[in-house]
Design an enzyme around this catalytic site. Structure first.
Site: not given
Ligand code: GFB
Length: 309
Positions: A108-110, A137, A141, A180
């Site tokens: 993953s890119s994280c 996570y 990875k 996500h």
């Molecule tokens: O996709 P996401 O949950 O993960 O959130 P990450 C990306 C951005 O979207 C964050 C915002 O800044 C969230 O605060 N966001 C806005 C939301 N509204 C929402 C919502 O309703 N739901 C969610 N989920 N986010 C994950 C990692 O990071 O990405 C994992 O935690 C993994 O480890 C994955 O690498 C690909 O991009 O921040």
């Protein structure tokens, strides 16, 4: 590696990435092996060893993982660290013991530092501190990349690693607590449209930038790497462009047909400010993505309507 007539195990075939790999591999004239949770517990080392020794795959896509969005990562650090470490150590070591010729580990890119220079090149790995919401996570990875490298170095195994950016598409998780951002926004926009709501809530500030890749593009890139790449260095798999979360929300609303005002819930974390990966290494090998974000979102919404709405 030529996949024709090979036995190829897609570990994690019921997940979004694994099911995309199964769809993509249908064009390769190979024998696809799968094992559901009911038959094989990937957390059980002895069971994984026995299954791989019995099935003797020629190649493995390691797409099985405990995954989730920012809140799930932040809330369940032990599950994300432990389960991912165990799944990847079990499968990579079992592959080596059973003499599996090739394996592609998906990360993953994280894995990259929170403030890595953009676009993030593969060499940025381990050059700075990680983003705290998903460091558990990320550590798992990173360990997976290192396992593939270690088995290559010590035993000469052709085990490679692909690092996809944020993925979306059919088979995604639409649960608002654990998903996500993209599927969450799609569901919220859809429910607002159907319910006649005037607002839709976005977590955080809406300013973080994220890169999105359709899962079918990701599967195509992983098959490309399996066939054409043999190296210790991991390879980024991205779309090459990013978008602010607030703009993504507007785009999703447009595609869904939801006319809503966006409200911010700043009690939720933003996560890393930006993570756009450089896709130069993969592009240099001759692979580029084919699905534009708007088209991919539209296709995913069709899937959502057919399966969830
Ligand atoms: O996709 P996401 O949950 O993960 O959130 P990450 C990306 C951005 O979207 C964050 C915002 O800044 C969230 O605060 N966001 C806005 C939301 N509204 C929402 C919502 O309703 N739901 C969610 N989920 N986010 C994950 C990692 O990071 O990405 C994992 O935690 C993994 O480890 C994955 O690498 C690909 O991009 O921040």
């Amino acid at each position: 590696m030529n996949l024709e007539n090979k036995r190829v195990w897609v570990a994690g075939h019921r997940g979004m990435v694994g099911s995309a790999l199964v769809r993509r591999l249908a064009a390769e004239n190979c024998e696809i092996l799968t094992a559901g949770r009911d038959t094989l517990d990937l957390l059980d080392q002895a069971a994984v060893r026995a299954w791989v020794a019995k099935e003797r795959p020629d190649a493995i896509f390691l797409a099985a993982a405990k995954v989730g969005g920012i809140l799930a990562n932040d809330s369940f650090p032990a599950d994300f660290l432990y389960q991912n470490l165990v799944i990847e150590t079990n499968i990579i070591d079992a592959a080596h013991r059973a003499d599996v010729a090739k394996l592609c580990f998906l990360g993953s890119s994280c894995i990259y530092p929170k403030f890595a220079e953009q676009p993030i090149v593969e060499d940025a790995l381990l050059t700075g501190p990680l983003e705290p919401t998903n460091e558990w996570y990320a550590i798992a990875k990173i360990a997976g990349i290192k396992l593939a490298q270690a088995y290559r170095r010590q035993y000469g195994r052709d085990y490679i690693s692909a690092m996809p950016t944020n993925l979306y598409g059919p088979g995604d998780n639409f649960d608002l607590q654990s998903s996500h951002v993209l599927p969450a926004l799609m569901r919220k926009a859809h429910e607002a449209k159907v319910g006649g709501a005037r607002t839709m809530t976005l977590w955080g500030s809406g300013t973080p930038m994220r890169e999105f890749l359709h899962v079918d593009d990701c599967a195509d890139a992983c098959v490309f790497l399996m066939k054409n790449y043999s190296g210790a260095d991991h390879v980024n798999v991205g779309s090459g462009t990013d978008i602010a979360i607030a703009d993504l929300a507007r785009l999703v609303c447009e595609v869904v047909g939801a006319d809503v005002e966006i409200v911010l819930d700043t009690s939720k974390p933003d996560g890393t400010p930006r993570k756009l990966m450089s896709n130069a290494r993969l592009a240099g090998m001759g692979w580029t993505p084919g699905i534009a974000l708007r088209d991919g979102i539209a296709a995913t919404y069709d899937w959502f309507l057919a399966h969830h709405a």
